[in-house]
Design an enzyme around this catalytic site. Structure first.
Site, PDB file in Angstrom:
ATOM      1  N   CYS A  60       0.836  -1.189   0.000  1.00 31.51           N
ATOM      2  CA  CYS A  60       0.000   0.000   0.000  1.00 31.51           C
ATOM      3  C   CYS A  60       0.874   1.243   0.000  1.00 31.51           C
ATOM      4  CB  CYS A  60      -0.860   0.011   1.255  1.00 31.51           C
ATOM      5  SG  CYS A  60       0.168  -0.049   2.730  1.00 31.51           S
ATOM      6  N   CYS A  66       3.331   1.493   2.815  1.00 28.84           N
ATOM      7  CA  CYS A  66       4.596   0.756   2.687  1.00 28.84           C
ATOM      8  C   CYS A  66       5.606   1.583   1.902  1.00 28.84           C
ATOM      9  CB  CYS A  66       4.374  -0.562   1.969  1.00 28.84           C
ATOM     10  SG  CYS A  66       3.084  -1.576   2.692  1.00 28.84           S
ATOM     11  N   ASP A  98      14.878 -28.329  -6.524  1.00 32.58           N
ATOM     12  CA  ASP A  98      13.645 -28.425  -7.293  1.00 32.58           C
ATOM     13  C   ASP A  98      13.801 -27.755  -8.647  1.00 32.58           C
ATOM     14  OD1 ASP A  98      12.151 -29.625  -5.201  1.00 32.58           O
ATOM     15  OD2 ASP A  98      11.995 -27.664  -4.240  1.00 32.58           O
ATOM     16  N   ASP A 142       6.709 -29.799  -3.325  1.00 34.69           N
ATOM     17  CA  ASP A 142       7.872 -30.021  -2.478  1.00 34.69           C
ATOM     18  C   ASP A 142       7.378 -29.766  -1.056  1.00 34.69           C
ATOM     19  OD1 ASP A 142      10.583 -30.228  -1.651  1.00 34.69           O
ATOM     20  OD2 ASP A 142      10.641 -28.047  -1.518  1.00 34.69           O
ATOM     21  N   ASP A 161      10.525 -24.888  -4.030  1.00 35.39           N
ATOM     22  CA  ASP A 161      11.294 -23.675  -3.761  1.00 35.39           C
ATOM     23  C   ASP A 161      12.806 -23.871  -3.767  1.00 35.39           C
ATOM     24  OD1 ASP A 161      11.414 -25.156  -1.414  1.00 35.39           O
ATOM     25  OD2 ASP A 161      11.791 -23.354  -0.241  1.00 35.39           O
TER      26      ASP A 161
END
Lengths: 54, 707
Positions: free
Chosen positions: B27, B30, B606, B429, B602
């Site tokens: 927003c 931030c 992988d 995973d 992640d």
């Protein structure tokens, strides 16, 4: 006919001006963060003076 | 990104630019928080947030390093990762060229249209000739400038004796412009500059939308290898050490690894005890304790040291390089996927050419002059212009990916949505994907006072447990206590003074599933237990997928015990202890059985599977490489975006099919009229615009599909 001789160059000139502004805005990076620009308007910039003084 | 908040003064010391991705910003607050927070740090000149790209560019003194800025961002409450200078620069330039061409075509179209309307409404004689001449003066440079993307692509296709959608477009535009110019010079009645330029405008609009779509996050496989240590301290014959660059290392050498150093080669620990951060390779952020005899891999970071390591593999032979190679190969199988638009144009382009040639021959035989026959052939080329076709796919994909971004999912390229729509089995995973991949503490037994002390202590350390503790306390809304004299003792914990008494966060032991730490406040000791919990909505997301006909499986490199717990909780089929190659094999098997697998993972291990799967999604906390290999990245703690992605992708393909049906239907109606020579320039222009508008309007319905 003489009216056209004035009006057509004016119309074209305005078009070219708009186009030039667009090119300038793009080079200036104004289209890089469209979502951010929409949010930034909500930020209070009270302390801007203090930041630029730093 | 190049425009920073404050101009830099001439006399400033050497300033450098660093860029970070900050996926957590949501927003205006931030933006302000980050820009002001970073701006207050000593040595930071300016910080500028790019909200669309979720990035922040910081211009700072060379003395302030990336680590300091990342921890500053963490204190502000945002997770951040450094990114290379500007990996998007290349794609950016391409998109900008298209936008410029679009603007020029738009300018030309509007002005020529004004002149054309006057001619159609009856201007005659000298006025008509003047208007045509003016149109020509505007159209020739505009076509030359805006048509380049199409001419270049058509020329390229013809050079390799192939045809694509750009060939009929280029022929149509060039023929129409050439014919019209001939008309102008001979004082003829009709000019088609408006048609030619308008065609360019709509097609460029489609291309620009497409380029916007592709402009999402992209880096390079090179980034992977850059994570390996650049050099190592090698023990010489006389016992001294010397730094040797990674490319000059050989198996058999002995290197000394200091704490904080990234390993430059694979090896076996000879002596020394320590802990390694293997997060890059496995996605597991808990430090792994190593002892003599253990194998260590390039790219891992030593948290404690020193370690003496005998090198067993260097450069291209390391596990890291092997993964990069696997990923590269796996990715190629996916790049053979043919985009739906290309498949359509493969049939479409030859059909249009044939039709236009037939129209020309037919009218010549019927006795019309070559001039009229050519005009009709051009009308056929223009009216069948794949305007609506060109917009059908990108318009839908841009709207859909915009809707998904609002839901926390970043789709990296258009074909991803096409492939996501087809998946029928999902492989997850475990660590970091189904679970948060971060140790989270159980703080229910702490009182408010203890919590605020714990937060104050935890946030001054970068240890994974401290980070987990401070993240979890901060989300609870705890305010840190004012502590002083903070000191971190390696391998011990953090000690500080609060309210005239000593407080501490002491490490118990590293490794094992039961990670824990002890908080000491004023003589009282609170043990804090950590565990890597499931994402809060994992069960829900998997059920949603099942309802869409996508069954899920867990495929993890972790120990069977840890996997069994998750599998049981989620009621899924699971495979444990699966390495990168085996994950690839598993995907191959599924593919050969006729499945379209979706991979969600992640870790770097992988990576190959993410690249090989029909479609893949990685969490925002994944290693750069996995994010790079995946088609889409989701941000935040919830797993729901994975399910949303599949459902939105399916909606998108439905809309794309509708768009194609409409575009083809429009052509079926319009082509006979054009063939019969009944299409005037005005009607052609209106029909063309209307068909494009219908396609765009239909695509806009997708904005609601990610509800």
């Amino acid at each position: 006919m003489s009216g056209l001789a004035i009006l057509i160059p004016i119309a074209l000139g305005m078009g070219v001006f708009g186009l030039a502004m667009f090119f300038w805005a793009m080079r200036d990076g104004q289209f890089e963060d469209l979502d951010g620009a929409a949010h930034r308007i909500l930020i209070d910039d009270e302390d801007d003076s203090e930041r630029s003084a730093k | 990104m190049n425009a920073l908040a404050t101009p830099l003064p001439d006399e400033a010391p050497a300033l450098v630019d660093s860029r970070f991705t900050v996926p957590g910003m949501r927003c205006a607050g931030c933006i302000a928080k980050i820009e002001r927070g970073l701006g207050e740090i000593d040595g930071v000149d300016a910080a500028r947030v790019n909200f669309s790209a979720k990035r922040v560019a910081v211009r700072h003194d060379a003395r302030v390093d990336d680590e300091a800025l990342i921890s500053a961002l963490e204190h502000l409450g945002f997770e951040a990762q450094p990114v290379a200078a500007n990996p998007l620069a290349e794609d950016d330039r391409e998109a900008k060229r298209l936008f410029r061409a679009l603007a020029v075509a738009g300018f030309g179209m509007m002005n020529i249209m004004l002149l054309s309307v006057s001619v159609w409404s009856g201007a005659g004689g000298v006025t008509r000739e003047l208007f045509h001449l003016l149109s020509a003066l505007i159209a020739l440079p505009v076509v030359a400038y805006s048509g380049r993307p199409f001419f270049a692509s058509a020329a390229m296709a013809l050079r390799y004796r192939r045809t694509n959608m750009d060939v009929p477009i280029s022929i149509g535009v060039l023929l129409a412009t050439g014919m019209s110019f001939y008309e102008v010079l001979t004082g003829g009645e009709h000019a088609y500059f408006d048609g030619a330029v308008m065609l360019l405008f709509f097609l460029l609009a489609g291309r620009s939308l497409d380029a916007m779509m592709r402009n999402r996050t992209r880096a390079g496989i090179g980034a992977l290898l850059s994570r390996m240590g650049k050099s190592a301290a090698i023990v010489q014959e006389d016992g001294s050490t010397q730094r040797i660059a990674a490319e000059n290392l050989f198996p058999g050498m002995t290197m000394i690894v200091a704490a904080g150093e990234a390993l430059a080669a694979d090896g076996t620990v000879v002596s020394g005890k320590g802990a390694l951060d293997n997060a890059m390779l496995t996605g597991e952020s808990t430090p792994e304790a190593v002892a003599p005899g253990d194998t260590v891999h390039a790219g891992a970071i030593a948290l404690e040291g020193p370690l003496t390591v005998e090198i067993t593999a260097t450069q291209g032979d390391t596990a890291l390089a092997e993964i990069a190679r696997l990923m590269d190969e796996a990715g190629q199988s996916r790049s053979r996927y043919v985009r739906i638009a290309d498949r359509a144009s493969r049939l479409y382009a030859p059909a249009v050419h044939t039709l236009a040639v037939l129209a020309f021959i037919g009218w010549m035989i019927a006795g019309a002059g070559w001039h009229q026959s050519l005009v009709i052939a051009i009308a056929v080329l223009i009216i069948t212009c794949p305007c609506a076709m060109g917009l059908a796919v990108p318009a839908a994909q841009v709207v859909a990916s915009g809707a998904l971004i609002k839901k926390g999912l970043l789709v990296k390229d258009g074909t991803a949505l096409e492939r996501l729509a087809e998946v029928d089995i999902a492989l997850f995973d475990k660590t970091g994907t189904l679970t948060l991949g971060e140790p989270r503490p159980d703080t229910s037994h702490l009182d408010g006072r203890a919590k605020s002390v714990a937060l104050a202590l935890a946030q001054s350390s970068s240890h994974p447990l401290s980070r987990g503790l401070s993240a979890s306390l901060r989300t609870e809304g705890v305010k840190p206590a004012a502590i002083s004299d903070i000191s971190e003792i390696k391998g011990e914990g953090i000690v500080a003074t609060w309210d005239n008494s000593s407080v501490a966060l002491r490490r118990n032991e590293i490794g094992g599933p039961g990670m824990s730490t002890t908080l000491h406040v004023g003589g009282l000791a609170y043990p804090i237990l950590f565990s890597d919990g499931l994402r809060p909505d994992a069960k829900e997301a998997i059920d949603t997928l099942a309802r869409m006909g996508v069954c899920s499986q867990v495929i993890s490199g972790d120990r069977p015990g840890a996997v069994a717990k998750v599998v049981e909780e989620l009621d899924l089929e699971g495979f444990a202890g699966v390495g990168p190659e085996e994950k690839l094999e598993r995907l191959e098997t599924l593919r050969s059985e006729g499945h379209f697998p979706l991979m969600v993972g992640d870790g770097l291990n992988d990576g190959p599977a993410l690249a090989a799967a029909h479609a893949s999604i990685a969490p925002g906390t994944a290693s750069d490489i996995s994010q790079q290999a995946a088609d889409a990245v989701f941000i935040g703690e919830r797993l729901a975006p994975v399910a949303t992605a599949v459902s939105v992708a399916r909606d998108t393909m439905r809309i794309v099919r509708q768009n194609f049906t409409f575009a083809i239907g429009y052509n079926v109606l319009a082509v006979p009229l054009a063939l019969a020579g009944m299409v005037t320039p005005l009607i052609a222009a209106i029909a063309m615009s209307l068909s494009s508008l219908v396609v765009v309007a239909n695509s806009l319905r997708l904005a609601r599909s990610a509800k």
